[in-house]
Every structure is written in structure tokens, then in C-alpha cells.
Motif scaffolding. Structure first.
Motif, PDB file in Angstrom:
ATOM      1  N   CYS A  66    -145.290 107.991  13.386  1.00 40.00           N
ATOM      2  CA  CYS A  66    -145.463 108.354  11.983  1.00 40.00           C
ATOM      3  C   CYS A  66    -146.878 108.139  11.471  1.00 40.00           C
TER       4      CYS A  66
ATOM      5  N   ASN B 165    -130.928 107.682   8.633  1.00 39.62           N
ATOM      6  CA  ASN B 165    -132.383 107.849   8.551  1.00 39.62           C
ATOM      7  C   ASN B 165    -132.811 108.083   7.101  1.00 39.62           C
TER       8      ASN B 165
ATOM      9  N   LYS C  44    -146.211 101.831   5.661  1.00 39.92           N
ATOM     10  CA  LYS C  44    -144.767 101.922   5.833  1.00 39.92           C
ATOM     11  C   LYS C  44    -144.146 100.850   4.978  1.00 39.92           C
TER      12      LYS C  44
ATOM     13  N   GLU D  11    -139.490  99.804   7.923  1.00 39.77           N
ATOM     14  CA  GLU D  11    -138.682 100.957   8.320  1.00 39.77           C
ATOM     15  C   GLU D  11    -137.198 100.670   8.522  1.00 39.77           C
TER      16      GLU D  11
ATOM     17  N   ASN E 175    -147.015  98.020  10.889  1.00 42.24           N
ATOM     18  CA  ASN E 175    -145.577  97.747  10.857  1.00 42.24           C
ATOM     19  C   ASN E 175    -145.217  96.827  12.032  1.00 42.24           C
TER      20      ASN E 175
ATOM     21  N   PRO F 287    -137.332 107.108  15.217  1.00 43.16           N
ATOM     22  CA  PRO F 287    -136.972 105.694  15.361  1.00 43.16           C
ATOM     23  C   PRO F 287    -136.530 105.403  16.803  1.00 43.16           C
TER      24      PRO F 287
ATOM     25  N   ASN G 182    -134.917 105.622   5.008  1.00 42.93           N
ATOM     26  CA  ASN G 182    -136.248 106.213   5.135  1.00 42.93           C
ATOM     27  C   ASN G 182    -136.885 105.770   6.454  1.00 42.93           C
ATOM     28  N   SER G 183    -136.195 106.053   7.537  1.00 44.54           N
ATOM     29  CA  SER G 183    -136.597 105.565   8.856  1.00 44.54           C
ATOM     30  C   SER G 183    -137.962 106.077   9.286  1.00 44.54           C
ATOM     31  N   GLY G 184    -138.621 105.270  10.079  1.00 44.70           N
ATOM     32  CA  GLY G 184    -139.933 105.641  10.597  1.00 44.70           C
ATOM     33  C   GLY G 184    -139.852 105.909  12.081  1.00 44.70           C
TER      34      GLY G 184
ATOM     35  N   VAL H 149    -143.021 109.412   7.732  1.00 39.92           N
ATOM     36  CA  VAL H 149    -141.674 108.891   7.948  1.00 39.92           C
ATOM     37  C   VAL H 149    -140.664 109.904   7.410  1.00 39.92           C
TER      38      VAL H 149
END
Lengths: 366, 477
Positions: free
Chosen positions: B165, B155, A140, B424, B385, B144, B159-161, B170
Motif C-alpha cells: 500500500c 477488509n 496507515k 491496519e 506500520n 493483507p 480498512n485493511s492494508g 489501503v
């Protein structure tokens, strides 16, 4: 020209006067200037952490070497990159950089995503000879703009890749394939769509009109595969006879590499379409042969040499790529679907920024 | 936080700009009274506030186009805003800007189960995208923690996670196409219901560009059939390092859980008090979730439990009911809220290679003592993350600055260990000045070159992502 290090490559590009063709293994059938930059000497797996599902390799590393390293740990490149050699009658060893540059995926793309979805980071040399990195080796990463995706599928036109970082996945323990009788493309796509809409995680959904069979692949732990095959069989029974295929691994390699077209004459095109449109859109083309993958979302077409497939297609939701033809036809029709003016302006703008002197693979992407 | 000086020229033309905007928008969509523009002075990063000159709430792509064309001609900066839930200050206004809120654009435009996509206006909230397809047992995968409130527009910008994911990817992996309005008002269509780009992957670079390349008004999103079921298992360990090793062993075993979440003592306690999920009292808690039919879940969990047992867990508990699973997830998803009850906090989201977990957690503990501020850790362990939550007292002079300095040290540590500044949440203004720690000048130059192409006047979402000194010549041009 075959630089051995990234900095050697950067110096070489900085001193270029004339356009060059960027070549990995040379198996994807691209054409360009006679002067070539080959990446084959940028070689080796720099890092592989199975527990983190990540692998970093120099761009010129043979794909086979990457796959062997992964295989030893029970892992794989889940996007299943196709091998173009038999189809295009090319020789050489595909490289991981070439796979990334051309965003090459296979049947599993429908379920897990394309090469670009597994690409975590890149290093490349731009048209000024500057080394640029983007992304990294973690899964990520939203730190700054995502040039990683931009580089994947740019066919060398924005820069020469020197290193790529990929997410890898466990290799499934077991696999099974169902085939369902389907008289035409339209009913086949319905079968594929029904399976893809199910919760049973189909990882391959193809149709070969010659055998008139829609084919579905399920992968995972043995018990789970057996269970899902059982459920799918029941769910698809209304469409036609459902049978389980033997020796299915070769079958999926065949679909991945478009084996039915091997050794056949003519031009080869690749359509990306909304799956539900596949049958209707394909019927607009006077094709000698077709093959459907991605639930109908990917259609391979074999047509008489010189056919302007895009003219026959007219308007449709998707795009058509000319994969194999003679140089004159490629020059006349262009490999890639022309973009609308507003989008094309963005593409041209980016190419001018990244490769201001137009050195890399000129003519390749318009 | 340093922001560029507002342009006196733009501010002096406020009334003229309002007059022009009223030619493309109804008056109730133009907010110009300072008492009302204050509602847009910040997003979820509340430490920084600045009321915009104006806010507009268009209802269609055409209206967005009209607004951007006028702002482009007038040289007025525009800050696009989804639901204002950014933790990175991605929607922080400048005093001379127009906030362009997409909240009124929340329609579902098309649902196509056969082709497995949905097309929505981007003001729609994340969770309500799933809501629109739930009837047919489908869902939109990126989740998210703010999914109840956050908009698809945001988002896409960030590029929100989310927690799930590890398996589903994502936003960028679930985004198929966009309708985007360029800063000059032109509308472009990129991607759609088909797969992959015909040429350069512009969609890939638009997603995650923090609203700096264009305003995305409509999106085609991949929807997936819900799995038959899902079930989490809780594992408690007395040592962070052991928990980290357990994560790595699970992944190496060939099982791909849909989520692996990690919490340390401080977070476990806060979340337990908040959600009463029955979390054990221990140093490190893992929530591992798998999906499938009952039998598939049993099989995968038995393998996972077998691996966990080798690491001497102090607690190992499979969820016994849907209700218990919901509680377990409620605890995790309310981590930020629960920590917020303890004190003010700053949440970071640096990402590291999973193998660096023990080193990074140890070093964060040391830094916590050096700075004298407590820190809780809750994060997506499967993909490295992190979410360190630094507690501080906003009313205590100097505490915020101390917290920021501490946060910067943690993020640099993430980069130095082979990771990145943000996994994220995005860069926004929060991590803007740290970009030079992760990227060399040529790396930033390449990213800014993309902005040059999409927004040559650098009017969209100014002063975000790139350090001000690095972007100065372009912004002033």
C-alpha cells in the motif's frame, strides 16, 4: 472574524449566535452569510518530514507556501489541486484548508487518488466550539472512525478545519504528453480508456473537443517515460495520429484549471460519471462547451445561464455539481446533486450532530 | 476482556427470534444449536471466546435486510462477520447476539475493464477478487497477509492494508461504492463506478467503521492493470537504526518502491526456517520491491542499491528469478505462521512516523527485557506500520495478561511518538480500552456521534472500538 489560534477560534464559535460563512482564501466561489470566519491567521507549516512523505500545516496556510516547501525537497501534492481563480474570477490566495475542505483534485486524480486519499489527519472546531482531532500524521491509521475523509469535501459544513496532515509524494523527474486525434467524445474516451487499461501508468487522460485531441500524460524517471511513451504510441496507433506534445506542462495546468472556459459566459457545471458513459451522458445536455478529464470520468460543461443541467441529464450513474452561476440559480438548483432520501437522512443527521445550531455555511450542501 | 452483560430478556426470546428469522431465511441459514454456534465463538484473536446466541448465513442483500429489520425490532445485537480472520477481535460475539456471516455471498456481479472496476458480493475473499480479473492481467491492490482467507466485507470494515500500500493505498483508496444495509433493514447505495462523493464522503467514514454503521453486502472496487513486472532486493544490516535510515533515504531520493518490508533477527530466523528464502543472518532485513518493465526495474533497483551501499549492508541481493522473488515474499507473508511455530503470539500493528523507528525499536527491546517476553518485529517500513509479535505461552498462568500489558505499553509508545494504535488491523476489542490514550473525550464523542446517526440503538457490533465506560450511556439507552 479572523482568529489567530485554534483556541481563539473555538471560543469564537462557542459564542456564535448567527450563521457564518467559513472562508479560507475565498477563491472557490462559495457564498453564504455576510458574517465570516476567516482561517487565514491560522498559518504555518507545523511539520514537514520529506523522508516520511508527510506534511502538517495550519489550515490557513497558503497553498503556494506549502507547494514551495515541497518543491524545495523535490516533492509535491500528487493530487494536483486545481486553481479556481481564473474560472470563477475570484481573488485571494488559496489555502491548504480550503483545498481539503472542498476536496480539490486535478488531472492526476485518475491515477493517484483525490485530495481525500492523501489526507492523513485533521483538527477542526465543531459547531459547539469543541476542538476535535482525527487521524494523525502516519500513512496507515485505522484507529477509530475515519472522520478525516468525512471532513474532506464537507465544505466547512461539519466544522472549521484548523490543521491538516497530508501524505506527499516525490515530484516526477520527467513528463511527456501524447495527443491522439479523436473526432468525437466517444472515440476519445475509448483512446483514454485503452491507455488507462495499459500497464504504463498514465497520470493524465483528457479530451478537448475544440482541438479534437485526446491527451495522455506519462510521468517518472526520464528513461521510463521514454519507454512508456514509446509503448503507448504503438498501442494507440490504430485510433488515429499519435503525436508528442511540446510544452505540455502548461497544457495540463490548462486542463486542471479549465482554461478553455476562461472569460466565457454562462454557467459552469462539473459531472462525475462512469468514464464509459461520458459521451452519451454529456450529449443529453445542450452545452456551449465541454472538456473531459479523468479518462471521461470528469466532464466540465458550460451552458446558458440558468440551465437546469440535472433535468436535462435525467437518470445517470454519477452526479452533477453547479460550480459557477448567479446566486438565484444556485439557490434554485442547489450546488450539489440531491441525494436519495435514505442517504440524505444520513447527511442531515451528521450535520445536526457536528453543527447542531446550523452555524456553518448554511445552504451550502442542502 | 470485559464485555457487556448479555441481556436476559433477549436470551429468553431466542426461540421467538428464530421463528421470526425463519420467515426471511431458509432454515439451513439459521444456526441455533449451541454445538454449532460454537464455530462462531471467536475470530483470529483466539484468546477471547464467546458463543453467540445465533448465527445466520444470508445469501442476498434482501435476506440481510430481513435479518436486520427483525433484529432491530427485537432489540437483538448483531455482529457482522466476514471470514473471521480479524486479529483484533472485530467479530467477537456477545452471548446475546446474532452473528451475521456473509460467507455465502461471494458472487462477482460485474467486471468492467474499460471503466476499471469490479462489483462483488462482500463475502468474496480478497485474493479471489484478483482471481476474477487475472485473466485480463488486472488485480485488486490491497493485499493483507490473510488475503487467501479474508473477505472483502472484513477488509472494508477494518480498512485493511497490506504490504503494497505504499504505492497503491489501503482499502479506502480502492473502494468506489457500497450497497449497505442499515440496522433498521433499509438498503442504501453509496458511490459507484464514478469518482468522488456528490455530498459528504459517507463512503470514507463507512470504510473502517468496523461493522458498526451497517452491513456492506456489495462493493464496487477499483481494479488496476498489473505492472509488467516486479522484483525485490534483499538488504541486511547489523543495526536497526541504520536500516531505518536507509528506508528514509530511499524515500527521499524520489523513488517510490511498491513495498518496503522490515524484519528483525527473531523474525528473520523464524521465516527462514519456514520458507527457506535465503534470508541473511543479520539484525535487520529489508525487502524493497519495485515495479515496471525490466529496464525500469533495473534502473530503480540500481539507484536503491546505490543508496543501500552507503549504509554498509552485510548483504545486498537482487532477486534473480520469479521463483526467488516468490520465495522472498513467501517468507515475509508467512511471518505470522512462522512465529506461531515458536510459541503463542500476540500481533500488534501500531504505526509510527518513519523517523521514530530507531527510538521505538530500542524501547520495544527494553520493554521485552522488563516483561521477560521475547518480541519479533516485522513491518511495513515505508509507511511506519509496525508488527511487533510478542511470544508467550497461553498455557502458562499469567502469561497472557503479561503479554497484554506489554502490548499496551508498545501501543502507547507508538501514540506518544506521533503514531497511532492500529495501522491496519482495526481496534476491535483488542485496542478498545486504549482509545482514550490516543483520543480526547471530544474526539471520541465526534466518532460516536457518527454511530448515533447510522445506528441510533447501538445494536451493531457492540462493545467494539469505544471503551465500554465511554459508550455505556449510549448502549443502555
Amino acid at each position: 472574524m479572523k482568529p489567530e489560534t485554534e483556541s481563539e477560534l473555538a471560543d469564537l464559535v462557542a459564542g456564535l449566535k448567527d450563521p457564518v460563512c467559513i472562508v479560507g482564501g475565498g477563491t472557490r466561489g462559495i457564498s453564504g452569510p455576510e458574517a465570516r470566519i476567516e482561517t487565514g491567521a491560522l498559518h504555518g507549516i507545523s511539520l514537514y518530514e520529506p523522508g516520511a512523505l508527510t506534511l502538517v500545516a495550519k489550515a490557513g496556510t497558503p497553498l503556494a507556501e506549502v507547494e514551495a516547501a515541497l518543491d524545495a525537497e523535490g516533492q509535491q501534492l500528487a493530487f494536483e489541486p486545481m486553481d479556481h481563480r481564473r474560472l470563477l474570477d475570484t481573488r485571494g490566495e488559496p489555502t491548504i484548508g480550503g483545498v481539503v475542505a472542498a476536496n480539490i483534485s486535478g488531472p492526476r486524480r485518475i491515477q493517484v487518488g483525490a485530495c481525500r486519499d492523501f489526507l492523513l489527519g485533521v483538527r477542526f472546531v465543531d459547531g459547539r466550539g469543541q476542538v476535535v482531532k482525527n487521524g494523525g500524521r502516519v500513512m496507515k491509521n485505522v484507529t477509530g472512525y475515519d472522520l478525516v475523509k468525512l471532513m474532506s469535501g464537507s465544505w466547512g459544513t461539519l466544522g472549521v478545519l484548523t490543521e491538516v496532515s497530508l501524505k506527499v509524494l516525490p515530484k516526477p523527474e520527467s513528463m511527456a504528453t501524447l495527443s491522439v486525434d479523436a473526432q468525437d467524445a466517444s472515440s476519445a474516451v475509448q483512446v483514454l480508456s485503452t491507455a488507462l487499461k495499459s500497464p504504463f501508468e498514465v497520470t493524465g487522460a483528457a479530451y478537448d473537443p475544440v482541438g479534437k485531441k485526446a491527451m495522455l500524460r506519462v510521468e517518472g524517471f526520464a528513461d521510463s517515460v521514454a519507454y512508456r511513451i514509446h509503448r503507448l504510441t504503438a498501442e494507440l496507433a490504430g485510433f488515429g495520429e499519435v503525436t508528442e506534445e511540446e510544452d505540455a506542462a502548461a497544457l495540463w495546468t490548462g486542463i486542471r484549471d479549465v482554461h478553455p472556459f476562461r472569460g466565457q459566459d454562462g454557467d459552469i457545471w462539473r459531472l462525475s460519471v462512469k468514464p464509459g458513459d461520458a459521451a452519451e451522458v454529456t450529449a443529453r445536455v445542450e452545452a456551449n462547451q465541454t472538456l473531459f478529464d479523468w479518462g471521461g470520468g470528469l466532464v466540465w460543461l458550460r451552458v446558458p445561464n440558468g440551465t437546469d443541467v440535472r433535468a436535462q441529464l435525467g437518470e445517470f450513474s454519477g452526479h452533477a455539481t453547479l460550480v459557477r452561476s448567479d446566486i438565484a440559480t444556485i439557490m434554485r438548483l442547489g450546488r450539489f446533486q440531491p441525494e436519495p432520501a435514505a442517504v440524505s437522512a444520513l447527511t442531515k443527521g451528521l450535520r445536526t450532530k457536528f453543527d447542531p445550531h446550523g452555524l456553518f455555511n448554511p445552504g451550502m450542501m442542502g | 476482556m470485559e464485555m457487556p452483560k448479555p441481556s436476559p430478556d433477549v436470551l429468553s426470546r431466542k426461540n421467538a427470534v428464530v421463528a421470526r428469522l425463519s420467515s426471511v431465511l431458509p432454515m439451513d441459514a439459521i444456526i441455533h444449536d449451541p454445538a454449532e454456534t460454537r464455530a462462531y465463538e471467536c475470530d483470529a484473536l483466539t484468546a477471547y471466546k464467546c458463543p453467540p446466541m445465533l448465527a445466520v448465513l444470508p445469501s442476498s442483500t434482501q435476506e440481510v435486510s430481513g435479518v436486520l429489520r427483525i433484529c432491530h425490532e427485537e432489540g437483538v445485537p448483531v455482529v457482522p462477520r466476514g471470514a473471521g480472520t480479524s486479529l483484533a477481535g472485530g467479530a467477537l460475539p456477545t452471548a446475546d447476539c446474532v452473528i451475521l456471516g456473509v460467507a455465502r455471498m461471494n458472487d462477482v456481479l460485474e467486471v468492467d475493464y474499460d471503466n476499471r472496476f469490479i462489483r462483488v458480493q462482500t463475502g468474496r475473499t480478497n485474493l479471489s477478487v484478483t482471481g476474477a480479473v487475472e485473466e485480463e492481467e488486472f488485480f485488486y491492490a490491497p493485499d493483507p497477509s490473510s488475503q487467501l482467507a479474508c473477505a472483502i466485507a472484513g477488509n472494508i470494515a477494518m480498512n485493511s492494508g497490506g504490504a503494497h500500500c505504499l504505492k497503491y493505498g489501503v482499502t479506502t483508496n480502492n473502494l468506489m461504492g457500497v450497497t449497505m444495509v442499515m440496522m433498521d433493514g433499509n438498503v442504501v447505495e453509496i458511490g459507484g463506478a464514478h469518482l468522488d462523493a456528490p455530498g459528504l464522503d459517507l463512503l470514507g467514514v463507512i470504510c473502517g467503521s468496523e461493522g458498526q454503521l451497517g452491513v456492506v453486502t456489495e462493493a464496487t472496487l477499483r481494479i488496476l492493470r498489473k505492472p509488467e513486472g516486479a522484483r525485490p532486493v534483499l538488504m541486511g544490516f547489523d543495526d536497526n537504526e541504520v536500516a531505518g535510515q536507509c528506508v528514509s533515504d530511499i524515500i527521499k531520493s524520489g523513488i517510490l518502491p511498491v513495498a518496503i518490508e522490515f524484519m528483525d533477527t527473531l523474525c528473520i530466523k523464524a521465516c527462514e526456517n519456514f520458507a527457506h528464502a535465503g534470508y541473511p543472518d543479520c539484525h535487520a532485513l529489508l525487502i524493497v520491491e519495485v515495479e515496471g518493465s525490466e529496464a525500469e526495474i533495473d534502473y530503480q533497483l540500481s539507484k536503491i542499491i546505490e543508496i543501500a551501499k552507503r549504509h554498509n549492508p552485510v548483504e545486498l541481493r537482487e532477486s534473480q528469478s520469479a521463483e526467488e522473488s516468490a520465495k522472498i515474499w513467501l517468507g515475509r507473508k508467512s511471518a505470522f505462521g512462522a512465529m506461531g511455530q515458536l510459541n503463542d503470539y500476540m500481533c500488534l500493528d501500531g504505526t509510527i512516523p518513519v523517523s521514530a523507528l530507531p527510538t521505538v525499536l530500542r524501547r520495544i527491546g527494553e520493554l521485552s527485557e522488563e516483561f521477560g517476553l521475547p518480541v519479533g518485529n516485522v513491518f511495513h517500513a515505508g509507511d511506519g506500520n509496525m508488527h511487533p509479535l510478542i511470544l508467550f505461552d497461553a498455557n502458562k498462568p499469567g502469561d497472557l495478561e503479561k503479554c497484554e500489558a506489554f502490548g499496551a505499553e508498545i501501543l502507547k509508545l507508538c501514540v506518544d511518538e506521533g503514531g497511532c494504535l492500529t495501522g491496519e488491523h482495526g481496534v476491535g476489542i483488542e485496542k478498545r480500552d486504549l482509545m482514550s490514550h490516543q483520543y480526547a473525550p471530544a474526539d471520541l464523542e465526534a466518532q460516536m456521534a457518527v454511530k448515533d446517526v447510522f445506528d441510533p440503538k447501538w445494536l451493531l457490533n457492540p462493545a467494539k472500538v469505544f471503551p465500554l465506560d465511554v459508550s455505556e450511556t449510549r448502549r443502555d439507552a
